[in-house]
Structures are given as structure tokens and as C-alpha cells.
Design an enzyme around this catalytic site. Structure first.
Site, PDB file in Angstrom:
ATOM      1  CG  HIS A  64      28.262 -34.816 -13.983  1.00  0.00           C
ATOM      2  ND1 HIS A  64      28.947 -35.977 -13.718  1.00  0.00           N
ATOM      3  CD2 HIS A  64      28.999 -34.151 -14.914  1.00  0.00           C
ATOM      4  CE1 HIS A  64      30.050 -36.022 -14.452  1.00  0.00           C
ATOM      5  NE2 HIS A  64      30.105 -34.920 -15.179  1.00  0.00           N
ATOM      6  NE  ARG A  66      26.714 -33.086  -9.196  1.00  0.00           N
ATOM      7  CZ  ARG A  66      27.945 -33.277  -9.653  1.00  0.00           C
ATOM      8  NH1 ARG A  66      28.389 -34.494  -9.899  1.00  0.00           N
ATOM      9  NH2 ARG A  66      28.746 -32.255  -9.856  1.00  0.00           N
ATOM     10  CG  HIS A 181      37.583 -37.392 -16.821  1.00  0.00           C
ATOM     11  ND1 HIS A 181      36.797 -36.358 -16.361  1.00  0.00           N
ATOM     12  CD2 HIS A 181      38.859 -37.036 -16.528  1.00  0.00           C
ATOM     13  CE1 HIS A 181      37.572 -35.432 -15.816  1.00  0.00           C
ATOM     14  NE2 HIS A 181      38.824 -35.823 -15.897  1.00  0.00           N
ATOM     15  CG  HIS A 234      35.625 -33.174 -20.378  1.00  0.00           C
ATOM     16  ND1 HIS A 234      36.693 -34.022 -20.274  1.00  0.00           N
ATOM     17  CD2 HIS A 234      34.788 -33.530 -19.376  1.00  0.00           C
ATOM     18  CE1 HIS A 234      36.510 -34.852 -19.268  1.00  0.00           C
ATOM     19  NE2 HIS A 234      35.358 -34.579 -18.712  1.00  0.00           N
ATOM     20  CG  ASP A 304      31.726 -31.939 -17.617  1.00  0.00           C
ATOM     21  OD1 ASP A 304      31.032 -32.669 -16.883  1.00  0.00           O
ATOM     22  OD2 ASP A 304      32.966 -31.848 -17.502  1.00  0.00           O
ATOM     23  CG  HIS A 308      30.022 -29.246  -7.129  1.00  0.00           C
ATOM     24  ND1 HIS A 308      29.991 -30.516  -6.599  1.00  0.00           N
ATOM     25  CD2 HIS A 308      30.780 -29.332  -8.253  1.00  0.00           C
ATOM     26  CE1 HIS A 308      30.701 -31.329  -7.361  1.00  0.00           C
ATOM     27  NE2 HIS A 308      31.185 -30.638  -8.384  1.00  0.00           N
TER      28      HIS A 308
HETATM   29  O1  DOR Z   1      34.799 -30.887 -13.005  1.00  0.00           O
HETATM   30  C1  DOR Z   1      34.221 -31.963 -13.070  1.00  0.00           C
HETATM   31  N1  DOR Z   1      33.162 -32.220 -12.298  1.00  0.00           N
HETATM   32  N2  DOR Z   1      34.664 -32.887 -13.917  1.00  0.00           N
HETATM   33  C2  DOR Z   1      34.209 -34.159 -13.892  1.00  0.00           C
HETATM   34  O2  DOR Z   1      34.666 -34.974 -14.640  1.00  0.00           O
HETATM   35  C3  DOR Z   1      33.182 -34.554 -12.903  1.00  0.00           C
HETATM   36  C4  DOR Z   1      32.375 -33.384 -12.529  1.00  0.00           C
HETATM   37  C5  DOR Z   1      31.471 -33.637 -11.356  1.00  0.00           C
HETATM   38  O3  DOR Z   1      30.780 -34.659 -11.361  1.00  0.00           O
HETATM   39  O4  DOR Z   1      31.420 -32.818 -10.460  1.00  0.00           O
END
Ligand code: DOR
Length: 441
Positions: A64, A66, A181, A234, A304, A308
Site C-alpha cells: 500500500h 497511499r 482480503h 495474507h 502487505d 501509517h
Molecule cells: O492492516 C492492514 N492495513 N490491512 C489491510 O488490509 C489494509 C492495510 C492498510 O491499508 O492500512
């Protein structure tokens, strides 16, 4: 008289589909031109790889990054910098951005932002929704599309198809292998009250193993009815692994380094940093996932990578978002598991290049063979290093493995013949291109 190459990578142990051996690799015009003893050949540059292993370029099929919309956490450039610093040559990026990647325009926008700006090659998953279901056959074949991704349980962002009818509608439309997912949204809603304020140990209690298993069982049944191939992302439970063993004809399986490395005991030390969907669970599940890997049930490893900021992660649970970085630590963490005897280097190659190429029908990548893109992950299997937050190139600058000593290290990232990362330095400009797929050619 030998051939002339742009570059020869020499004296390495090459690990490939046919085993491992000391070989040289000659590269011309970004492609592998010859493999063997090239001591007599001419080259613009010779790269001495004595003592190193050359692996096919590692493809991380779940990240991801962002962008657009959440660039304070990561963007395509910073995420791909983390990738190449960690030895990853291509990534498949997820659609839960803002706007969501659910239309031709949104996908084209991501491809335009990524081309020659990302440091590694890329493809983008397109989100399947109730609204775009009729467009999926076209969307999944567009340039740069990795396939269709569906969230059956809610996570970061607004993508969700929780019911069997909605999933069946998607699976009756798509032709490529769609990714899921798999956590049962209905059960997650019923159990929300089990979250304990400020206690991330309650995360796997809320999102329990039954939510994961129940959803995966539903998903496989729907796939059978629709005659569709599915990719279950996952996997986090021993029970799903046992179930999927009987359904490999329709289902492929991804596992993550964090589910193979961390356990519920680590919430004490790492708190919300390891809060993830699906959750890190107790040791029994970790061992079940390793067992699935040993038994060949697992097809690919995905990081994955879900960054953040630390400030966001420091909010008290459950206000803290789920996700951790991972694209940069996949190679050193997993190769440390190789050195510990948990998997072979050949199996690592199977999971990170041959596996993605086979499942998603990548054109011209995924093995070291003449005519293929010269994508290599060059590693030192005898190098001890300590992973630190300072090393993490991701915008959010943290890893759950801060302070962890690893016994193997990515030394070089080679993409289409170019040295992009060498000895921890970014040495090539950003020249990322879209991965091509046979089903989209
Ligand atoms: O923990 C997760 N964060 N699982 C996900 O499927 C999405 C991901 C996110 O985009 O933050």
C-alpha cells in the site's frame, strides 16, 4: 570471440528454477542475454559478485503506497525507494487510496504518476465494488492492472463487498485471478464490542480465527460455483491453511513475513505497531503458516506494506490504524529465516519471483532466463546487520523490526539491467515501468 554485453554480473552463485550454480549473467538492452561462463566476453561494465547470491528480482505482490490521497503516510516514490533499498524489483500496489483505484481514469492516473518516478517496476490492483462490477472485464486488462482486489472485511479505506452475492457478481465477471482480503465482515461487526480500549492484545480476539476461516470457506465455495480462480491474501490461521490444502485447484495462497515472524506475545512489546488486519495471532497459527509453507500450500510472499505515521499508530487502540511497514524488510527477514533453516533459498525464489510470475502471468519477469528482463536481487547470505528505523526509507520511518539483528542482507537491486540500489546507495535514477501481463498483452 565472445559476445559483447552492456554489463556482466560475474562470479555469483545464481539461484534459479534449475537450482544454484556459479555462473555469470550477461545483460544487453535491459534483458538477460546469456548465462554461463562469460569470462571471455566483452562488456561495458563487469560487476564482481564474488561471495554473493543472485536471485531473480523479488516481486512484492501486496503493498500500500497511499498515493493519491494519503501522501502524508507514503507516496509512490518513497514507497518504491523503500522497495529498492530492500532488494525488491517490482511491486503490486493496492487500490485503497483516495480516490479509490476503481475506474479506468484512477488506474491511468496511478500509472502516469508511477512511470519514471517510481524506483521499481509496478502494477496496480483495481478495487472491485458493487458499482464497477460490469466494468471489471475491461478494467482488469488495462495496462498496469495486476487484477481485481476485493475486501470482504473492512480495513483501511472504504472498499468492501461483504456478502456472497456481491462476491459472486465479481467472480462471475472476471477472467484473471482476483485477490481477496478474507475476514468475515458480519462476524467482525458482531464482535466489535470485544475490542478493549488501549489494549491491542484484544485485536486478534475481535478479528478472531473463525472470522478468517469462515470467510475463506465462503470465498472458496463461491469461486467453485463461479468457476473462478482466487488468490487469498495474507493467510493468518492454521485452520485456513489446512482448509486451503484441499482447494489448491481454485485458490492460491499468500503469506506475509510478519505472520511468519511475530506472535501475539509481541503485542506486549510492540503494541499497536503490530496491529494489522488480519491480526498477528498466537504461536499455534504462526507454526501452522510455516507448515503450509513447508508443504507447498503457500504460493507467494507479500509484505502487505501498510504504512501509517507513528503519531497515528500512537493513538490508543482501537483508534490506532491497522498496518505496518514491510516492503524493505521482506528480503532480510526472510533470508534470515533461510539461514535459520526454516526454508531454502530455492523456496524463497519460488515464493518471490517464480510464484508471482506463475499466478499472475507476468510477461518477461520472474526467472533468470535469456530473453527475460534483467531483474535481480543480489544478496549476501553471510552478512550480519541490524535493522533500524533510520534505515527505513518509507515516509513514516519505522519498522516493527527496529533493533533486530539479521544474518543476510540485500546488496544490490538490478532492474532491467540497471543498477538501482548498490550497497545501500541509490545509484540509478527513478525509471519505474509498468509490469506487463500475458493476459493483458
Ligand atoms: O492492516 C492492514 N492495513 N490491512 C489491510 O488490509 C489494509 C492495510 C492498510 O491499508 O492500512
Amino acid at each position: 570471440m565472445g559476445q559483447t554485453f552492456d554489463r556482466i554480473f560475474e562470479n555469483a552463485i545464481v539461484v534459479n528454477h534449475d537450482g544454484r550454480a556459479e555462473r555469470d549473467i550477461g545483460v544487453a538492452n535491459g534483458k538477460i542475454a546469456a548465462i554461463g561462463n562469460l569470462a571471455q566476453s566483452d562488456a561495458g561494465e563487469r560487476v564482481n559478485c564474488k561471495g554473493l547470491h543472485i536471485l531473480p528480482g523479488v516481486v512484492d505482490t501486496q503493498v500500500h503506497f497511499r498515493e493519491p490521497g494519503l501522501e502524508h503516510k507514503e507516496d509512490l516514490q518513497s514507497g518504491s525507494l523503500a522497495a529498492v533499498m530492500g532488494g525488491v524489483t517490482a511491486v503490486f500496489e493496492m487500490p485503497n487510496t483516495n480516490p479509490l483505484t476503481t475506474s479506468e481514469a484512477a488506474l491511468a492516473d496511478k500509472v502516469a504518476r508511477a512511470t519514471n518516478r517510481m524506483h521499481c517496476d509496478f502494477a496496480f490492483w483495481v478495487g472491485g465494488t458493487r458499482d464497477n462490477v460490469d466494468d471489471l472485464p475491461e478494467l482488469e486488462r488495462l495496462p498496469g492492472a495486476a487484477g481485481i482486489k476485493v475486501f470482504m472485511g473492512s480495513s483501511t479505506g472504504d472498499l468492501l463487498i461483504e456478502d456472497d452475492e456481491g462476491v459472486a457478481a465479481v467472480l462471475s465477471k472476471v477472467r484473471r485471478r482476483a485477490a481477496f482480503h478474507s475476514e468475515d465482515e458480519f462476524r467482525l461487526r458482531e464482535r466489535e464490542h470485544l475490542r478493549i480500549e488501549d489494549d491491542p492484545r484484544s485485536h486478534p480476539v475481535w478479528r478472531d480465527e473463525i472470522a478468517a476461516l469462515q470467510c475463506t470457506e465462503r470465498l472458496v465455495n463461491i469461486a467453485r460455483k463461479c468457476g473462478a480462480r482466487i488468490h487469498v491474501l495474507h493467510i493468518s490461521t492454521a485452520e485456513e491453511m489446512a482448509f486451503l490444502q484441499a482447494h489448491k485447484d481454485v485458490a492460491s495462497v499468500e503469506v506475509t513475513p510478519h505472520h511468519l515472524t511475530l506472535t501475539a506475545d509481541d503485542y506486549e512489546r510492540l503494541g499497536t505497531l503490530i496491529q494489522m488486519n488480519p491480526p498477528v495471532r498466537d504461536k499455534r497459527h504462526k507454526e501452522g503458516i510455516w507448515q503450509g509453507l513447508d508443504q507447498g500450500i503457500v504460493d507467494v510472499l507479500g509484505s502487505d506494506h501498510a504504512p501509517h505515521t507513528l503519531a497515528e499508530k500512537q493513538k490508543p487502540y482501537p483508534a490506532s490504524p491497522s498496518g505496518m511497514t514491510g516492503v524493505q524488510t521482506l528480503v532480510p527477514m526472510m533470508l534470515t529465516h533461510v539461514n535459520a533453516g526454516r526454508l531454502t533459498l530455492e523456496r524463497f525464489v519460488d515464493l518471490t519471483s517464480a510464484g508471482p510470475a506463475r499466478l499472475f502471468q507476468i510477461a518477461g519477469k520472474g526467472r533468470i532466463a535469456a530473453g527475460y528482463d534483467a531483474d535481480f536481487t543480489i544478496v549476501d547470505q553471510g552478512r550480519t546487520e541490524t535493522i533500524t528505523n533510520e534505515w527505513i526509507a518509507s515516509k513514516c520511518s519505522w519498522t516493527p523490526y527496529d533493533g533486530v539483528e539479521v544474518s543476510a542482507w540485500p546488496v544490490g537491486t538490478i532492474i532491467r539491467g540497471r543498477r538501482v540500489m548498490w550497497e545501500g546507495e541509490l545509484v540509478g535514477g527513478s525509471a519505474g515501468q509498468a509490469v506487463r501481463f500475458m493476459e493483458g498483452l
